[in-house]
Design a protein around this motif. Structure first.
Motif, mmCIF file in Angstrom:
data_model
loop_
_atom_site.group_PDB
_atom_site.id
_atom_site.type_symbol
_atom_site.label_atom_id
_atom_site.label_comp_id
_atom_site.label_asym_id
_atom_site.label_seq_id
_atom_site.Cartn_x
_atom_site.Cartn_y
_atom_site.Cartn_z
ATOM 1 N N GLY A 17 -2.818 6.282 -6.094
ATOM 2 C CA GLY A 17 -3.490 6.971 -5.594
ATOM 3 C C GLY A 17 -3.921 5.976 -4.905
ATOM 4 N N PRO A 18 -5.491 6.340 -4.304
ATOM 5 C CA PRO A 18 -5.629 5.597 -2.794
ATOM 6 C C PRO A 18 -6.775 4.044 -3.721
ATOM 7 C CG PRO A 18 -5.698 7.373 -2.388
ATOM 8 C CD PRO A 18 -5.365 7.348 -3.964
ATOM 9 N N VAL A 65 1.471 -4.018 -7.296
ATOM 10 C CA VAL A 65 1.315 -3.573 -7.184
ATOM 11 C C VAL A 65 3.019 -3.039 -7.650
ATOM 12 C CG1 VAL A 65 1.996 -1.819 -5.505
ATOM 13 C CG2 VAL A 65 0.134 -3.153 -5.466
ATOM 14 N N LEU A 66 4.075 -3.518 -7.738
ATOM 15 C CA LEU A 66 5.358 -2.907 -8.777
ATOM 16 C C LEU A 66 4.815 -3.185 -9.730
ATOM 17 C CD1 LEU A 66 7.584 -5.368 -6.736
ATOM 18 C CD2 LEU A 66 8.026 -3.223 -7.174
ATOM 19 N N ILE A 67 4.156 -4.304 -10.921
ATOM 20 C CA ILE A 67 3.893 -3.792 -11.921
ATOM 21 C C ILE A 67 2.914 -2.736 -12.234
ATOM 22 C CG2 ILE A 67 2.589 -5.557 -13.865
ATOM 23 C CD1 ILE A 67 3.809 -7.867 -12.481
ATOM 24 N N ASP A 68 2.227 -2.555 -11.059
ATOM 25 C CA ASP A 68 1.268 -1.662 -12.179
ATOM 26 C C ASP A 68 1.502 -0.219 -11.559
ATOM 27 O OD1 ASP A 68 -0.991 -3.479 -12.798
ATOM 28 O OD2 ASP A 68 -2.298 -3.025 -10.980
ATOM 29 N N SER A 69 2.531 0.073 -10.848
ATOM 30 C CA SER A 69 2.892 1.577 -11.152
ATOM 31 C C SER A 69 3.498 1.612 -11.318
ATOM 32 C CB SER A 69 3.526 1.565 -9.264
ATOM 33 O OG SER A 69 5.074 0.205 -9.204
ATOM 34 N N GLY A 70 4.114 0.913 -12.703
ATOM 35 C CA GLY A 70 5.667 1.246 -13.342
ATOM 36 C C GLY A 70 6.574 0.591 -12.756
ATOM 37 N N ILE A 71 6.778 0.879 -11.317
ATOM 38 C CA ILE A 71 8.380 0.210 -10.930
ATOM 39 C C ILE A 71 9.000 -0.996 -11.589
ATOM 40 C CG2 ILE A 71 9.600 0.122 -8.732
ATOM 41 C CD1 ILE A 71 7.416 0.886 -7.492
ATOM 42 N N GLY A 72 8.381 -1.877 -12.345
ATOM 43 C CA GLY A 72 8.722 -2.892 -12.649
ATOM 44 C C GLY A 72 9.343 -2.360 -14.259
ATOM 45 N N ASP A 73 8.635 -2.027 -14.460
ATOM 46 C CA ASP A 73 9.597 -0.986 -16.024
ATOM 47 C C ASP A 73 10.978 -1.106 -15.630
ATOM 48 O OD1 ASP A 73 7.513 -2.214 -17.835
ATOM 49 O OD2 ASP A 73 6.388 -0.614 -17.362
ATOM 50 N N SER A 74 11.212 0.215 -14.383
ATOM 51 C CA SER A 74 11.855 0.865 -14.482
ATOM 52 C C SER A 74 12.860 0.336 -13.730
ATOM 53 C CB SER A 74 11.461 1.964 -12.986
ATOM 54 O OG SER A 74 10.602 2.689 -13.388
ATOM 55 N N LEU A 104 0.925 -1.618 -0.298
ATOM 56 C CA LEU A 104 -0.069 -0.027 -0.131
ATOM 57 C C LEU A 104 0.877 1.370 0.020
ATOM 58 C CD1 LEU A 104 -2.998 -1.095 2.204
ATOM 59 C CD2 LEU A 104 -2.822 -1.142 -0.080
ATOM 60 N N VAL A 105 1.942 1.190 0.541
ATOM 61 C CA VAL A 105 3.033 2.184 0.721
ATOM 62 C C VAL A 105 3.663 2.384 -1.065
ATOM 63 C CG1 VAL A 105 5.301 3.208 1.642
ATOM 64 C CG2 VAL A 105 2.911 2.424 3.675
ATOM 65 N N LEU A 106 4.393 1.606 -1.060
ATOM 66 C CA LEU A 106 4.636 2.009 -2.689
ATOM 67 C C LEU A 106 3.420 2.098 -3.323
ATOM 68 C CD1 LEU A 106 7.191 0.949 -4.172
ATOM 69 C CD2 LEU A 106 5.454 -1.583 -4.999
ATOM 70 N N GLY A 107 1.900 1.375 -3.359
ATOM 71 C CA GLY A 107 1.192 2.610 -4.546
ATOM 72 C C GLY A 107 1.276 3.585 -4.547
ATOM 73 N N LEU A 108 0.772 4.235 -2.873
ATOM 74 C CA LEU A 108 0.991 5.911 -2.945
ATOM 75 C C LEU A 108 2.180 6.779 -3.369
ATOM 76 C CD1 LEU A 108 -0.811 5.334 0.598
ATOM 77 C CD2 LEU A 108 -2.311 6.177 -1.776
ATOM 78 N N ALA A 109 3.046 6.199 -2.873
ATOM 79 C CA ALA A 109 4.316 6.415 -2.908
ATOM 80 C C ALA A 109 4.256 6.776 -4.868
ATOM 81 C CB ALA A 109 5.664 6.369 -1.998
ATOM 82 N N ALA A 110 4.709 5.625 -5.439
ATOM 83 C CA ALA A 110 4.078 5.472 -6.804
ATOM 84 C C ALA A 110 3.154 5.931 -7.502
ATOM 85 C CB ALA A 110 4.384 3.996 -7.567
ATOM 86 N N GLY A 111 2.678 6.931 -7.233
ATOM 87 C CA GLY A 111 1.217 7.574 -7.651
ATOM 88 C C GLY A 111 0.183 7.039 -8.201
ATOM 89 N N VAL A 147 -5.662 -0.021 -3.848
ATOM 90 C CA VAL A 147 -5.767 -1.328 -3.178
ATOM 91 C C VAL A 147 -6.613 -2.084 -4.606
ATOM 92 C CG1 VAL A 147 -7.729 -2.299 -2.189
ATOM 93 C CG2 VAL A 147 -6.775 0.587 -1.229
ATOM 94 N N GLU A 148 -7.284 -1.553 -5.859
ATOM 95 C CA GLU A 148 -7.367 -2.021 -7.013
ATOM 96 C C GLU A 148 -5.948 -3.277 -7.265
ATOM 97 O OE1 GLU A 148 -9.463 0.279 -9.417
ATOM 98 O OE2 GLU A 148 -11.326 0.132 -9.024
ATOM 99 N N SER A 149 -4.657 -2.682 -7.153
ATOM 100 C CA SER A 149 -3.680 -3.141 -8.187
ATOM 101 C C SER A 149 -3.780 -4.322 -6.930
ATOM 102 C CB SER A 149 -2.890 -2.158 -7.679
ATOM 103 O OG SER A 149 -1.022 -3.362 -8.135
ATOM 104 N N PHE A 150 -3.912 -4.435 -5.340
ATOM 105 C CA PHE A 150 -3.649 -4.823 -4.030
ATOM 106 C C PHE A 150 -3.877 -5.844 -4.341
ATOM 107 C CE2 PHE A 150 -3.497 -6.369 -0.216
ATOM 108 C CZ PHE A 150 -2.226 -7.020 0.145
ATOM 109 N N THR A 151 -5.638 -5.584 -4.730
ATOM 110 C CA THR A 151 -6.492 -6.820 -4.341
ATOM 111 C C THR A 151 -6.560 -7.962 -5.365
ATOM 112 O OG1 THR A 151 -8.548 -5.515 -5.162
ATOM 113 C CG2 THR A 151 -7.868 -5.956 -2.740
ATOM 114 N N ASP A 152 -6.494 -7.375 -7.208
ATOM 115 C CA ASP A 152 -6.350 -8.168 -8.077
ATOM 116 C C ASP A 152 -5.172 -9.311 -8.164
ATOM 117 O OD1 ASP A 152 -8.047 -6.687 -9.441
ATOM 118 O OD2 ASP A 152 -7.076 -5.566 -10.676
ATOM 119 N N GLY A 153 -4.073 -8.754 -7.254
ATOM 120 C CA GLY A 153 -2.697 -9.234 -7.247
ATOM 121 C C GLY A 153 -2.923 -10.808 -6.450
ATOM 122 N N VAL A 154 -3.549 -10.099 -5.555
ATOM 123 C CA VAL A 154 -3.928 -11.135 -4.002
ATOM 124 C C VAL A 154 -4.876 -12.367 -4.999
ATOM 125 C CG1 VAL A 154 -4.569 -11.461 -1.796
ATOM 126 C CG2 VAL A 154 -3.447 -9.882 -1.839
ATOM 127 N N GLY A 155 -5.912 -11.770 -5.256
ATOM 128 C CA GLY A 155 -6.682 -12.691 -6.165
ATOM 129 C C GLY A 155 -6.154 -13.928 -7.222
#
Length: 505
Positions: free
Chosen positions: A50-51, A381-390, A41-48, A55-63
């Motif tokens: 949004g709230p 969250v790593l993937i959806d935030s673009g951090i994975g590409d970086s 959650l901290v990663l997603g918010l810090a990467a931009g 949350v949606e990215s995290f729950t999608d990954g869990v499921g």
């Protein structure tokens, strides 16, 4: 091109990984499940993101992760529970070990541990196998030996115990359906049957080096004195309480409680929960050796059949059937149904008794599933935030081979947290986007590289360290010189054989 945004994202990812490690290892001792949630959650918010997006990215990954991994893990734990409580594991161990001579005993033990290591968690395998191994080792000592050492001055307990630990550890790190390899297979998009096949092949030289060969030398410089109940009569196999730490050692070390709050640092039941108990056989006889072997190896055979069918069979009914029964959830379901008969009804147990035994196997899986689910959310969250590409750009710029990078990331997290499961989950999330832009790397080998890194140098923050110390009755110093070194050998040799395999696979 590398940009300032990439720098910010990579720094953010590194800071969040450190945050997760601190939450798990500091005085907070936060369980790995909420720690990974906080990190994601901290990663997603810090990467931009949004709230809402976070949350949606995290729950999608869990499921997505639990949908693939959860069923397989649940079936596998139920199968392992039936095997343990039926007495099948004891029968297999005693049959194989009693037919081996003293010189061949370490190799027989290593082979036994590899077979039992397929369906059983590491700690459960330890408390099932080691008592039998200890009894056989002591009984096969030369006449007149009073200090537990053979005619060459080697500790009989360590000479056969280290191969057992090596076989169980390597299978736990390399081979599905264990939790670590399963979550890495899902995260990296590897083929499970292919990973299983390569993992079994590469496990053989790894176990040989870390087990019988290393044990040959380690048994000379260390001393083991297991509790009398483990080396007395064969029926007296109640294991020691792992809470007994520091009995007489000048540096007893911390409590063996897992620092992550996770199941023992390996994604298995805690050491305390796996106290050795005799199988419940009041209602029937122990299953036969053939039935035990067929039941254990059936899911492996079916998954390997699917992999072979994909290559050699033409399209048609035969190939479709092979692919269906070789799907992990189908293969394990069929093995579980067979186990209900061989380890339950055939022994005279009632339907309610068999159901209770199988259901009890799900208890230790609950915590593991939560950790794996949170790890899947972290990865997404790593993937959806673009951090994975970086991260992929950074890896490419540094010129570090992906397999070596995967191993190294897992090693760092393993050393910091003491948890092989957390190391695997986190490393898989970091490596997945890097692998996506490098199609030349086999995902199955990346899974095995992460698995090898996840067991590097077990030390005092790993409950497995204290479990081994107590079962072998060793000092902390000797535990470092045997168990910790053995785990490091498993990790390094595992990486070497993975790199060699990448040249030909």
């Amino acid at each position: 091109m590398w940009t300032a945004i990439d720098t910010r994202l990579v720094v953010t990812a590194a800071a969040v990984v450190v945050l997760v490690i601190v939450l798990i290892t500091s005085r907070l001792r936060l369980h790995a499940f909420p720690a990974l949630m906080v990190g994601a959650l901290v990663l997603g918010l810090a990467a931009g993101l949004g709230p809402t997006g976070t949350v949606e990215s995290f729950t999608d990954g869990v499921g997505g992760t639990l949908g693939d991994v959860g069923i397989v893990l649940g079936l596998g734990t139920m199968l392992g529970k039936l095997l343990a409580d039926s007495g099948g594991a004891d029968l297999l161990a005693e049959t194989i070990l009693r037919r081996a001579g003293y010189r061949a005993l370490p190799w027989a033990v290593a082979g036994l541990a590899m077979v039992l290591g397929i369906p059983l968690f590491f700690e459960i395998g330890v408390v099932l196998v080691l008592p039998v191994v200890f009894v056989v080792a002591v009984r096969m000592l030369p006449a007149g030996s009073e200090d537990g050492r053979d005619e060459f001055g080697r500790s009989a307990i360590l000479r056969v115990g280290i191969p057992a630990l090596a076989g169980l550890s390597v299978l736990h790190a390399f081979v599905p359906p264990h939790p670590g390899p399963l979550v890495a297979v899902d995260a990296l998009g590897a083929d499970l049957g292919r990973t299983l096949l390569i993992g079994l092949v590469l496990a053989i030289p790894t176990v040989a080096v870390a087990g019988p060969l290393f044990g040959h030398y380690a048994s000379r410089w260390a001393t083991a004195s297991p509790p009398p109940g483990l080396v007395g009569a064969g029926s007296e196999r109640t294991g020691p309480s792992v809470e007994r730490v520091g009995d007489g050692d000048p540096s007893p070390g911390p409590s063996p409680e897992p620092t992550s709050g996770a199941p023992s640092g390996r994604g298995a039941p805690t050491a305390r929960s796996t106290e050795r108990r005799a199988p419940s056989l009041e209602s029937g006889a122990t299953p036969g050796l053939t039935a035990t072997l067929v039941t254990i190896l059936l899911p492996v055979a079916l998954m390997l059949l699917r992999t072979v069918a994909d290559v050699v069979l033409p399209d048609g009914t035969a190939k479709d059937v092979a692919e269906f029964v070789g799907e992990p959830i189908v293969a394990l379901l069929l093995a579980l149904l067979l186990a209900l008969w061989t380890f339950g009804f055939r022994r005279g147990l009632s339907g309610s008794q068999v159901s209770s035994l199988a259901a009890a196997g799900l208890v230790p899986a609950a915590s593991i599933l939560l950790i794996i689910g949170a790890g899947g959310g972290f990865k997404q969250v790593l993937i959806d935030s673009g951090i994975g590409d970086s991260l992929a750009k950074a890896a490419g710029g540094l010129g570090i081979p992906v397999l070596l990078l995967a191993w190294f990331v897992a090693v760092v997290i393993r050393l910091a947290t003491g948890s092989a499961t957390v190391a695997t989950v986190t490393a898989a999330g970091i490596v997945a986007p890097i692998l996506a832009v490098d199609p030349g790397v086999d995902p199955a080998l990346a899974v095995l590289a992460i698995g090898a890194g996840s067991v590097f140098f077990s030390h005092v923050n790993d409950a497995g360290f204290w479990l081994v110390r107590e079962y072998f009755g060793m000092s902390v110093r000797d535990t470092f010189r045997t168990w910790s070194v053995m785990e490091t050998i498993v990790s390094v040799v595992g990486l070497v054989v993975v790199l060699l395999a990448s040249l030909v696979v």
